[in-house]
Design an enzyme around this catalytic site. Sequence first.
Site, PDB file in Angstrom:
ATOM      1  N   HIS A 196       0.523  -1.296  -0.367  1.00 55.03           N
ATOM      2  CA  HIS A 196      -0.190  -0.031  -0.078  1.00 55.03           C
ATOM      3  C   HIS A 196       1.276   1.529   0.367  1.00 55.03           C
ATOM      4  O   HIS A 196       1.767   0.927   0.275  1.00 55.03           O
ATOM      5  CB  HIS A 196      -0.551  -0.055   0.893  1.00 55.03           C
ATOM      6  N   HIS A 247       1.247   5.540   0.859  1.00 55.26           N
ATOM      7  CA  HIS A 247       0.081   6.505   2.199  1.00 55.26           C
ATOM      8  C   HIS A 247       0.787   7.684   0.338  1.00 55.26           C
ATOM      9  O   HIS A 247       1.244   8.140  -0.022  1.00 55.26           O
ATOM     10  CB  HIS A 247       1.082   6.523   2.814  1.00 55.26           C
TER      11      HIS A 247
END
Length: 143
Positions: free
Chosen positions: A104, A106
Amino acid sequence: MEKLVEDCLFCKIIRGEVPSYTVFENDDVKAFLDLSQVNPGHTLMVPKKHIVNLFDYTKEDAQQYLQYIPEIANAIKKAFPNVTAMNITTNNGKAANQVVMHSHIHFIPRFEGDGLKLMTRNNADKYDEAKYNEIAEKIKEQF
């Protein structure tokens, strides 16, 4: 969605088993608000394929999933006109503070005077030209 795993939080979010505040979604990625909201608009982008972290990406994975970084970053910036900068980061592995083992990215919007400090350290005083060259060569040999 056969490329997802059963016990992964982000795979559950992708499958709709766990609710999220989705800001963008297509066949490749899903972007949703990070519940920590380091700053307003803090968003996570995840591939819709279970990939643990960037070490596991192929060039094809990178082309397929990371192409959306500018689009998501610009949408957040447009949503918050007082955004003056943005940290776009990934914690790649446990030692780098990766908590959910599904890749992922950010997107942390930055505002003048927000007081957020991302900690780094400067060790330049511990290196000389020979040491820099030695490190650079070790990495170059891997390509």
